[in-house]
Design a protein around this motif. Structure first.
Motif, short mmCIF file in Angstrom:
data_model
loop_
_atom_site.label_atom_id
_atom_site.label_comp_id
_atom_site.label_asym_id
_atom_site.label_seq_id
_atom_site.Cartn_x
_atom_site.Cartn_y
_atom_site.Cartn_z
N ASP A 201 0.54 -0.93 -0.16
CA ASP A 201 0.21 -0.26 0.09
C ASP A 201 0.64 1.28 -0.39
O ASP A 201 2.12 1.43 0.74
CB ASP A 201 -0.98 0.04 0.91
CG ASP A 201 -1.58 1.05 1.59
OD1 ASP A 201 -1.77 1.72 0.45
OD2 ASP A 201 -3.04 0.93 2.23
N GLN A 203 -0.10 4.10 0.54
CA GLN A 203 -0.49 5.12 1.74
C GLN A 203 0.47 4.82 2.83
O GLN A 203 1.46 5.61 3.83
CB GLN A 203 -2.17 5.08 2.95
CG GLN A 203 -2.78 5.64 1.50
CD GLN A 203 -2.31 7.45 1.39
OE1 GLN A 203 -1.22 7.91 1.87
NE2 GLN A 203 -3.41 7.70 0.93
N VAL A 204 1.34 3.65 3.11
CA VAL A 204 1.98 3.19 4.06
C VAL A 204 3.09 3.92 4.45
O VAL A 204 4.16 4.24 4.78
CB VAL A 204 1.93 1.95 4.04
CG1 VAL A 204 3.28 1.29 5.20
CG2 VAL A 204 0.85 0.81 4.58
N ARG A 315 -2.33 7.52 12.24
CA ARG A 315 -2.40 7.28 10.55
C ARG A 315 -1.75 5.84 10.02
O ARG A 315 -2.40 5.21 9.35
CB ARG A 315 -1.62 8.39 9.94
CG ARG A 315 -1.58 8.76 8.03
CD ARG A 315 -2.82 8.42 8.19
NE ARG A 315 -2.74 8.60 6.38
CZ ARG A 315 -4.03 8.22 5.72
NH1 ARG A 315 -4.92 7.27 6.49
NH2 ARG A 315 -3.74 7.40 3.57
N ASN A 318 -3.69 2.98 11.14
CA ASN A 318 -4.88 3.07 10.08
C ASN A 318 -4.70 2.37 9.02
O ASN A 318 -5.54 1.72 8.26
CB ASN A 318 -5.51 5.10 9.72
CG ASN A 318 -6.16 4.86 11.10
OD1 ASN A 318 -6.98 4.71 11.82
ND2 ASN A 318 -6.33 6.33 11.53
N VAL A 319 -3.72 2.95 8.30
CA VAL A 319 -3.31 2.14 7.05
C VAL A 319 -2.47 1.60 6.91
O VAL A 319 -2.78 0.41 5.50
CB VAL A 319 -2.67 3.43 6.14
CG1 VAL A 319 -2.79 4.58 5.59
CG2 VAL A 319 -1.13 3.88 6.94
N HIS A 381 -5.58 9.88 -0.18
CA HIS A 381 -6.58 9.30 0.41
C HIS A 381 -8.00 9.98 0.25
O HIS A 381 -9.19 9.19 0.12
CB HIS A 381 -6.27 9.92 1.66
CG HIS A 381 -7.22 10.35 3.00
ND1 HIS A 381 -7.65 8.68 3.51
CD2 HIS A 381 -8.44 10.14 3.49
CE1 HIS A 381 -8.58 8.21 4.32
NE2 HIS A 381 -9.03 9.60 4.36
N SER A 389 -7.91 -0.31 -0.41
CA SER A 389 -6.80 -0.74 0.06
C SER A 389 -6.30 -2.24 -0.19
O SER A 389 -7.45 -2.87 1.04
CB SER A 389 -5.83 0.28 0.51
OG SER A 389 -5.66 -0.28 1.50
N SER A 391 -4.36 -3.38 2.36
CA SER A 391 -4.50 -4.13 3.32
C SER A 391 -5.73 -3.75 4.28
O SER A 391 -5.77 -4.31 5.56
CB SER A 391 -3.13 -2.58 4.38
OG SER A 391 -3.25 -1.38 4.07
N ARG A 392 -6.58 -3.41 3.53
CA ARG A 392 -7.73 -2.79 4.10
C ARG A 392 -8.73 -4.26 4.25
O ARG A 392 -9.37 -4.68 4.77
CB ARG A 392 -8.52 -2.09 4.00
CG ARG A 392 -7.65 -0.19 4.46
CD ARG A 392 -8.70 0.71 4.12
NE ARG A 392 -7.90 1.96 4.97
CZ ARG A 392 -7.85 2.24 6.03
NH1 ARG A 392 -8.61 1.90 6.94
NH2 ARG A 392 -7.01 3.46 6.72
#
Length: 423
Positions: A201, A203-204, A315, A318-319, A381, A389, A391-392
């Motif tokens: 991800d 975002q990570v 954060r 969360n990601v 985001h 994503s 990871s989610r």
């Protein structure tokens, strides 16, 4: 907030005191060891390098071990590292002791952060992390100035003995008050391969980069704050502990503010905190020759830097919701990548003869890049708010599986209602 979270914060107070106290001990330590100020500053980077390597490595190695047992072992090793540091006959031995202590510190941070967020509902993650980060804030208020005071009046080694004592107190608290939970088994057992999927991800990686840049910006300056105050601003060395304490007061204020607002305004908190750090560092660079201005900016830097900290931690969780242990390890590693690069860049600037104000300019530039990174993460985001994503997806799958056979603390509900204790 469960009492165990506060116990973890108390332990972090000991860890944070050891990590940051060298900023007030550089001068007496350098004189005693016969090294230069930049060489002494490398001890800060040595600790940070140990944290960078140790956080993910120990998180992976202890993934299936009972978390409480892991915390106890790591805190004991950390305390022994302080004893070795206090007895170090040479700079090399002290350097090695700092790396070993950092490895234990990193593991404790990674596992402790995972424990803290598992004990509260998802909507209170920033508050739980604010308690742990608050341990660092109090370390800067009390621990770091006290270490500097001890270093000036009883020798720098006395500061290491004091941290060893703090570690023992934290160890007793963890043994007595952190709950023992049964390790997850079967489909709910943590798997390294599953947790590693979070690194797909982007975002990570953006969260990691923002955390690293923010840490580098702050500690590029903070690591050399004492010599800046004495050699540039013209303050007496005896007043340095007071200024370090003011930085800690600012850090405590920032942690309290950030912990209160970050859960509801995550990106807003990150923007405000990092931008404020950029401005404060730039002003400090311009006014470094004025002692009152330098003192005021030290206080404000503590506020801005630690307002951001709970948001950056939350954060990452969360990601990387599918991998709470590696999320904590990644945050720790990112912060200490910054804590490694920052003092190193500051040492290069000083070694080049550009002076201590140039260190503040370097920190301001790093913070400005962190603002840009945060802007990219915020835009992505918003753009992917309707999507999911990788990871989610893993997190959702794991949550669905756990809903039927949950026997371990959930990240979505308080562990006090779900954990099975065996004490």
């Amino acid at each position: 907030m469960p009492v165990a979270v506060y116990v973890l914060g108390l332990s972090v107070f000991a860890l944070g005191t050891s990590e940051f106290m060298l900023s007030g001990l550089l001068q007496p330590l350098a004189r005693d060891m016969g090294v230069s100020i930049p060489q002494a500053g490398l001890l800060v980077s040595a600790f940070a390098v140990g944290m960078v390597v140790g956080a993910p490595a120990l998180a992976a190695a202890t993934l299936k071990l009972p978390r409480r047992t892991t915390l106890i072992a790591l805190l004991a090793i950390f305390g022994l590292g302080q004893v070795v540091g206090a007895l170090s006959p040479t700079y090399t031995v002290l350097f090695v002791s700092r790396v070993v202590s950092a490895l234990a510190c990193a593991g404790f941070w990674a596992v402790g952060a995972a424990v803290a967020v598992s004990l509260v509902p998802v909507t209170a993650r920033a508050r739980a992390m604010a308690v742990m980060v608050g341990g660092l804030s109090i370390a800067n208020i009390a621990g770091v100035p006290a270490g500097a005071f001890l270093g000036q009046h009883a020798g720098w080694r006395s500061a290491f003995w004091a941290v060893a004592g703090l570690s023992l107190i934290g160890l007793i608290g963890v043994i007595l008050l952190v709950p023992r939970t049964k390790p997850a088994t079967g489909a709910d057992a943590p798997r390294l391969r599953t947790e590693l999927t979070i690194y797909r991800d982007r975002q990570v990686w953006l969260a990691l980069t923002a955390t690293a840049l923010n840490g580098a910006a702050v500690f590029c300056l903070f690591s050399y704050l004492a010599p800046l105050l004495t050699e540039t601003a013209g303050m007496k060395e005896s007043l340095v502990p007071m200024v370090l304490g003011l930085f800690g007061v600012g850090a405590l204020i920032g942690t309290a503010v950030g912990g209160r607002i970050a859960d509801a305004h995550l990106f807003g908190t990150m923007y405000a905190g990092i931008t404020a750090s950029t401005v404060v560092l730039a002003i400090l660079a311009l006014t470094a020759h004025s002692a009152p201005a330098a003192v005021a900016m030290a206080l404000m830097l503590g506020v801005s830097a630690f307002t951001t900290a709970p948001a950056l931690n939350a954060r990452m969780f969360n990601v990387a919701a599918a991998a709470p242990t590696l999320a904590g390890a990644t945050t720790t590693a990112a912060f200490n990548i910054g804590n490694t690069v920052g003092p190193w860049l500051g040492g290069l600037v000083i070694g080049a003869g550009w002076g201590y104000p140039a260190v503040a300019w370097t920190g301001a530039a790093l913070a400005a890049v962190a603002v840009g990174t945060t802007a990219v993460a915020s835009r992505l985001h918003r753009a992917s708010a309707a999507g999911t994503s990788p990871s989610r997806l893993v997190a959702s799958s794991a949550a669905s599986s756990a809903s039927a056979t949950d026997t371990t603390p959930s990240l979505e509900k308080p562990a006090c209602a779900t954990a099975t204790t065996t004490d």
